[in-house]
Structure formats: C-alpha cells, structure tokens
Motif scaffolding. Structure first.
Motif, PDB file in Angstrom:
ATOM      1  N   GLU A 164     -11.630  69.970 -16.446  1.00 31.32           N
ATOM      2  CA  GLU A 164     -11.550  70.403 -14.998  1.00 31.32           C
ATOM      3  C   GLU A 164     -10.151  70.525 -14.669  1.00 31.32           C
ATOM      4  O   GLU A 164      -9.405  69.699 -14.897  1.00 31.32           O
ATOM      5  CB  GLU A 164     -12.309  69.719 -13.941  1.00 31.32           C
ATOM      6  N   VAL A 165      -9.303  71.824 -14.320  1.00 29.33           N
ATOM      7  CA  VAL A 165      -8.272  71.942 -13.869  1.00 29.33           C
ATOM      8  C   VAL A 165      -8.138  71.830 -12.465  1.00 29.33           C
ATOM      9  O   VAL A 165      -8.834  72.574 -11.869  1.00 29.33           O
ATOM     10  CB  VAL A 165      -7.620  73.156 -14.467  1.00 29.33           C
ATOM     11  N   TYR A 166      -7.335  70.903 -11.854  1.00 29.95           N
ATOM     12  CA  TYR A 166      -7.176  70.859 -10.395  1.00 29.95           C
ATOM     13  C   TYR A 166      -5.995  70.495 -10.057  1.00 29.95           C
ATOM     14  O   TYR A 166      -4.993  70.332 -10.735  1.00 29.95           O
ATOM     15  CB  TYR A 166      -8.304  69.720 -10.171  1.00 29.95           C
ATOM     16  N   GLU A 217       1.274  69.662  -8.241  1.00 29.45           N
ATOM     17  CA  GLU A 217       1.191  70.352  -9.235  1.00 29.45           C
ATOM     18  C   GLU A 217      -0.407  70.228  -9.919  1.00 29.45           C
ATOM     19  O   GLU A 217      -1.028  69.559  -9.739  1.00 29.45           O
ATOM     20  CB  GLU A 217       2.099  70.227 -10.566  1.00 29.45           C
ATOM     21  N   ALA A 218      -0.881  71.299 -10.767  1.00 33.47           N
ATOM     22  CA  ALA A 218      -1.981  71.025 -11.528  1.00 33.47           C
ATOM     23  C   ALA A 218      -2.186  70.047 -12.463  1.00 33.47           C
ATOM     24  O   ALA A 218      -1.164  69.491 -13.062  1.00 33.47           O
ATOM     25  CB  ALA A 218      -2.127  72.264 -12.370  1.00 33.47           C
ATOM     26  N   SER A 219      -3.365  69.412 -12.555  1.00 34.62           N
ATOM     27  CA  SER A 219      -3.767  68.255 -13.485  1.00 34.62           C
ATOM     28  C   SER A 219      -5.044  68.671 -14.244  1.00 34.62           C
ATOM     29  O   SER A 219      -5.812  69.680 -13.943  1.00 34.62           O
ATOM     30  CB  SER A 219      -4.088  66.970 -12.767  1.00 34.62           C
ATOM     31  N   PHE A 220      -5.369  68.021 -15.248  1.00 30.63           N
ATOM     32  CA  PHE A 220      -6.508  67.999 -16.087  1.00 30.63           C
ATOM     33  C   PHE A 220      -7.053  66.968 -16.464  1.00 30.63           C
ATOM     34  O   PHE A 220      -6.685  65.824 -16.696  1.00 30.63           O
ATOM     35  CB  PHE A 220      -6.052  68.729 -17.331  1.00 30.63           C
ATOM     36  N   ARG A 221      -8.452  66.751 -16.223  1.00 27.95           N
ATOM     37  CA  ARG A 221      -9.304  65.959 -16.650  1.00 27.95           C
ATOM     38  C   ARG A 221     -10.396  66.398 -17.578  1.00 27.95           C
ATOM     39  O   ARG A 221     -11.100  67.142 -17.295  1.00 27.95           O
ATOM     40  CB  ARG A 221      -9.841  65.123 -15.621  1.00 27.95           C
TER      41      ARG A 221
END
Length: 168
Positions: free
Chosen positions: A81-83, A102-106
C-alpha cells in the motif's frame, strides 16, 4: 493486519528491467539513459522539480530504492500500500498516517514468478527485513474469528485517525 487507506502498488525487477505499477496498470518500466534524459528535459519545461518522479508510485520506488533492492531478487513481485499526505481524505482531513510530509509504502504480499507461488508469512517477513521494508501492521495472529474486534479503535500508524478496518 491493519488496513491502510492508500493506493495499491506493485514493484518487480523482471527480465533485466524494473517495473512499477498500481493495482491494474503498469505505470512504466525503467528507462534507459535516453529515456531518463528526455524525462529530465520534460520536467524542466513543465516546471516539475528535476529530481522528483512524476507519480506517487515512482516516488515511493525512489524513496525506498526499490529498483536496486529488487534487482537482487529478480522475479519477486512486491505488493503493498502506497500511502501518505493528500492521497486519501476522510472527514475533510488528509490521512497522513505515519508519513505526514511524503508518500510511504508498506508491503502486504510478494509473489515469486519463477515458482508461481506466494511467499509464506514467515518468508515475507524475512524478505522484507532483508530489504529494509516495512510490512503492514499486524493486529493479531491465531485462529479466526478473534475474540477482539480489530475494526474499531485508533489507527496503529496514527492515533489521530480512526481505523479504516483490518485484513485477514
């Protein structure tokens, strides 16, 4: 796991190229030197910052150095998930979770194209640990149904947000 309200992202290094995609769309593949030069020129004329990729998926790929990291594990497709800031809005407020600027990713899953199989839970945890990638937040393990309702309460990534839900 806790549901993160963002955009689906997938990343893979396959046949010597790096691919970035959303849920159903391949956003692009890595560019050769000429493609990168053309992109830099276009960014200058459009006023975009020269070093900032044009979409959220590429910004995440760059932030987490996914092209380099996944080149060491070709044919493993990483899903997550890009959030982050301004990707989703709930109740008139942007949902920033643990990434206010900024955008993060899990990561929530990975698929081995060579073996035509999904990584097991333990394999995924080990893989992400080796790459320095965060996985989605685990709320519980065990046998379903759980005796606690994991759909309510504050979000584990940002207690100022309500929890969107959970994924089993």
């Amino acid at each position: 796991t806790a549901k993160v309200d963002g955009c689906n992202g997938r990343f893979v290094h396959s046949n010597g190229r790096f691919y970035v995609g959303s849920h159903k769309v391949v956003r692009s593949e890595s560019k050769n030197w000429l493609g990168k030069l053309v992109e830099r020129i276009l960014r200058r004329f459009t006023g975009k910052k020269d070093d900032v990729p044009s979409d959220i998926w590429h910004r995440v790929a760059e932030k987490y150095d996914l092209e380099e990291k996944l080149s060491k594990f070709p044919e493993i497709v990483v899903y997550g998930e890009v959030y982050g800031k301004n990707l989703q809005v709930r109740g008139g407020k942007p949902m920033s979770y643990d990434s206010p600027d900024e955008a993060s990713f899990r990561v929530f899953d990975a698929y081995d194209k060579r073996n035509h199989s999904w990584l097991s839970y333990n394999e995924l945890q080990e893989f992400c640990s080796r790459l320095g990638l965060n996985t989605v937040v685990e709320l519980a393990t065990g046998t379903w149904p759980f005796d606690v309702d994991h759909s309510v309460g504050p979000d584990p990534l940002n207690p100022n947000h309500i929890r969107e839900g959970y994924v089993v």
